[in-house]
Design a protein around this motif. Sequence first.
Motif, PDB file in Angstrom:
ATOM      1  N   ILE A  34       6.561 -25.405 -22.203  1.00  0.00           N
ATOM      2  CA  ILE A  34       6.462 -25.207 -24.205  1.00  0.00           C
ATOM      3  C   ILE A  34       6.268 -26.231 -24.258  1.00  0.00           C
ATOM      4  CG2 ILE A  34       7.148 -24.151 -26.262  1.00  0.00           C
ATOM      5  CD1 ILE A  34       9.417 -22.981 -24.666  1.00  0.00           C
ATOM      6  N   VAL A  35       4.702 -26.756 -25.190  1.00  0.00           N
ATOM      7  CA  VAL A  35       4.540 -27.587 -25.679  1.00  0.00           C
ATOM      8  C   VAL A  35       3.789 -27.654 -27.194  1.00  0.00           C
ATOM      9  CG1 VAL A  35       3.360 -27.900 -22.974  1.00  0.00           C
ATOM     10  CG2 VAL A  35       1.613 -27.212 -24.943  1.00  0.00           C
ATOM     11  N   ASP A  36       4.220 -28.649 -27.892  1.00  0.00           N
ATOM     12  CA  ASP A  36       3.859 -28.678 -29.594  1.00  0.00           C
ATOM     13  C   ASP A  36       2.616 -28.791 -29.486  1.00  0.00           C
ATOM     14  OD1 ASP A  36       3.192 -31.515 -29.036  1.00  0.00           O
ATOM     15  OD2 ASP A  36       5.222 -31.814 -29.887  1.00  0.00           O
ATOM     16  N   SER A  37       2.520 -28.764 -30.982  1.00  0.00           N
ATOM     17  CA  SER A  37       0.347 -28.920 -31.165  1.00  0.00           C
ATOM     18  C   SER A  37       0.027 -29.900 -31.149  1.00  0.00           C
ATOM     19  CB  SER A  37       1.100 -28.798 -33.052  1.00  0.00           C
ATOM     20  OG  SER A  37       0.735 -29.967 -33.227  1.00  0.00           O
ATOM     21  N   THR A  40       2.607 -32.325 -26.235  1.00  0.00           N
ATOM     22  CA  THR A  40       3.844 -32.449 -26.268  1.00  0.00           C
ATOM     23  C   THR A  40       4.768 -31.487 -25.450  1.00  0.00           C
ATOM     24  OG1 THR A  40       3.336 -34.470 -26.869  1.00  0.00           O
ATOM     25  CG2 THR A  40       5.806 -34.425 -26.601  1.00  0.00           C
ATOM     26  N   ARG A  41       5.237 -31.716 -24.009  1.00  0.00           N
ATOM     27  CA  ARG A  41       6.251 -30.931 -23.995  1.00  0.00           C
ATOM     28  C   ARG A  41       7.512 -31.141 -24.861  1.00  0.00           C
ATOM     29  NH1 ARG A  41       4.089 -33.068 -19.131  1.00  0.00           N
ATOM     30  NH2 ARG A  41       3.338 -30.890 -17.617  1.00  0.00           N
ATOM     31  N   ILE A  42       8.038 -29.939 -25.187  1.00  0.00           N
ATOM     32  CA  ILE A  42       9.354 -29.509 -25.859  1.00  0.00           C
ATOM     33  C   ILE A  42       9.713 -29.365 -25.132  1.00  0.00           C
ATOM     34  CG2 ILE A  42      10.341 -28.879 -27.799  1.00  0.00           C
ATOM     35  CD1 ILE A  42       8.316 -30.972 -28.736  1.00  0.00           C
ATOM     36  N   ALA A  43      10.244 -28.230 -23.826  1.00  0.00           N
ATOM     37  CA  ALA A  43      11.074 -27.597 -23.029  1.00  0.00           C
ATOM     38  C   ALA A  43      10.288 -27.559 -21.958  1.00  0.00           C
ATOM     39  CB  ALA A  43      11.433 -26.084 -23.590  1.00  0.00           C
ATOM     40  N   GLY A  44      11.211 -27.353 -20.429  1.00  0.00           N
ATOM     41  CA  GLY A  44      10.469 -27.134 -18.857  1.00  0.00           C
ATOM     42  C   GLY A  44      12.095 -26.392 -18.134  1.00  0.00           C
ATOM     43  N   THR A  45      11.270 -26.130 -17.951  1.00  0.00           N
ATOM     44  CA  THR A  45      12.338 -25.600 -16.212  1.00  0.00           C
ATOM     45  C   THR A  45      12.265 -25.858 -15.209  1.00  0.00           C
ATOM     46  OG1 THR A  45      11.788 -23.734 -16.364  1.00  0.00           O
ATOM     47  CG2 THR A  45      13.032 -23.422 -17.885  1.00  0.00           C
ATOM     48  N   LYS A  49      10.979 -29.850 -16.015  1.00  0.00           N
ATOM     49  CA  LYS A  49      12.652 -30.152 -16.792  1.00  0.00           C
ATOM     50  C   LYS A  49      11.952 -31.925 -16.701  1.00  0.00           C
ATOM     51  CE  LYS A  49      17.140 -28.557 -17.289  1.00  0.00           C
ATOM     52  NZ  LYS A  49      17.943 -27.772 -17.102  1.00  0.00           N
ATOM     53  N   LYS A  50      11.680 -32.218 -16.094  1.00  0.00           N
ATOM     54  CA  LYS A  50      12.326 -33.662 -15.811  1.00  0.00           C
ATOM     55  C   LYS A  50      10.990 -34.460 -16.649  1.00  0.00           C
ATOM     56  CE  LYS A  50      14.435 -34.601 -11.882  1.00  0.00           C
ATOM     57  NZ  LYS A  50      14.082 -35.238  -9.916  1.00  0.00           N
ATOM     58  N   ALA A  51       9.612 -33.486 -17.188  1.00  0.00           N
ATOM     59  CA  ALA A  51       8.542 -34.025 -17.991  1.00  0.00           C
ATOM     60  C   ALA A  51       8.194 -33.764 -19.203  1.00  0.00           C
ATOM     61  CB  ALA A  51       7.134 -33.802 -16.990  1.00  0.00           C
TER      62      ALA A  51
END
Length: 588
Positions: A34-37, A40-45, A49-51
Amino acid sequence: MEIDINETTLNRVRGHVRKYAEVISSVMKVEVEIVDSKMTRIAGTGIYKKAVGVPAKGSVYRDVLATGDSHIIKEPGKDALCMGCADKGRCLEKLEISTPIFYRGEIVGVIGLVCATDSQRRKVLENLDSHLKFVKQISEFIAIKLYEYDENVISKERKDILNQILNSMDKGVIVVNVEDKIISINNSAMKELKLSPDYLNYEISLKTKEEHIYGKEIYEVVIDKKEYLLAGKLLAISSIAKESYRAFIFDSIKKLNAEYQQISSERAINIESIIGDSYPMERLKTKIKKVAPTKSTVLITGESGTGKELVARAIHAHSDRRDKPFIAINCAAIPDALLESELFGYVKGAFSGANPNGRMGKFELANGGVIFLDEIGDMPLYLQVKLLRVLQERKLVRIGSNKLMDLDIRVIAATNIDLKERIDKKKFREDLYYRLNVIPIEIPGLKEREGDILLIMDKLIDKYNEALNKYVHTVDEEAKGLLLNYSWPGNVRELENTVEFMINLSDERGVITKEMLPDNILNEESRECRGNLESREGIQTIAQVEERLIIDALNLCGRDTKGKNEAAKMLGIGIATLYRKIEKYRID
């Protein structure tokens, strides 16, 4: 909870976003980012996840942020949207689904679902519609969290603003919940009650005494076994959560008394406020200075409009009670049925139609200071008895109560009525007269104050020039002569009304002329002129007749104290007036 203006909207709820990413991945068996406007990655699996915190490179996400459209990329690397991707030709993804996150009409981020294997791709495509609905639902949940976050921020800001307002107030404020526990207390309350913020959640007892002071209800307040007597009001407050609260807004009685005394002292009139340098006025001022420091009761007499309250306030201003209340009441202006309650106050339920909470009387309000009883000669006889008892015992009982209240008070009374005559007619108690007439002060009429008329008039012209935005600078000689020769039956009050009248009629010349004088002054001139024309040789002036009558009365009754009292009764004047006229005519 403060908002960082450099922080993206989605990043404010990153904790919740990461949980939702885990939920999607767990349910759909795919990797999620999930990226923001700002991409930038806000969340990841999984591999993403490490990014977290690292900018994403996908061109598909940029298109979703730009258009707000969802995309299903079934063949990553071959789709038209992949042409600008930095990883084109090296992409390991088998399927990608991109869904925008909307909040308040704006696109704040993108949810990306990535299949890394053919098995994942096949399962997603088999239930594509339900998976898309699920992802959109998660997008809405994230928007709800954003809304909750902003509402909490707004709520906190409002609370902070309210606290700032409450803490800037000079009144104490305590908010209490349904369990009678303190949930909020402002700085003024803590300072007044000598409490600290540690007293939040302490129990508080608020009980009305069913009494009032200066229009505020008196409460007995207990906090942690500490008792306070406070004056204020208790407000019921309802909330959306159906909780019941009460807000107690108060002042200490000591502070209210101080404020009242301050107002009273600001209205205080000193000896310099009494205008006049004639011989009678200089004697009056000297007498005021001498009697002011004492505690003795004063009886001020004089014609209507001579300024009896002005003298009373001057006595107060030059006494050691100058910083204490000065309470004035006109005994003639209040109906007899109400005068007793006005003077002495009453308790709850004292009589029909009374304030249900009781009321303080003027004597109680003036306690420690001065009470001025104007027009005392008009007080009904039954009240004169009660007043006499208060003056003798220096104790007060409210109507309907049996509780004695100690009084430390100085009484100044005033009248334009001949109290001796009222005593003879059984309309005024002789014992009350002598209780009041400890220090008699008689104010001379304006006509007896030679030289003061022009002095007072000059001061009044300045006053009404400013009030009426005029510029009167001269009274011509003809008008001045008429004003000086007028008898002024209404004394200084009539003179003030006359000056206001003349200033209103003045024009741009700034000169008062005969034509601007009131009719009563012009009519008196006409009467005097007719009298002069009709006068005959041998007719005496009123002053000559008055002097002759006084001499005859003294010759008949004697010139000792007893004789002078008899002479005053015979002439129908007060003894103080007789002494003043003896001095005026220099009668031996």
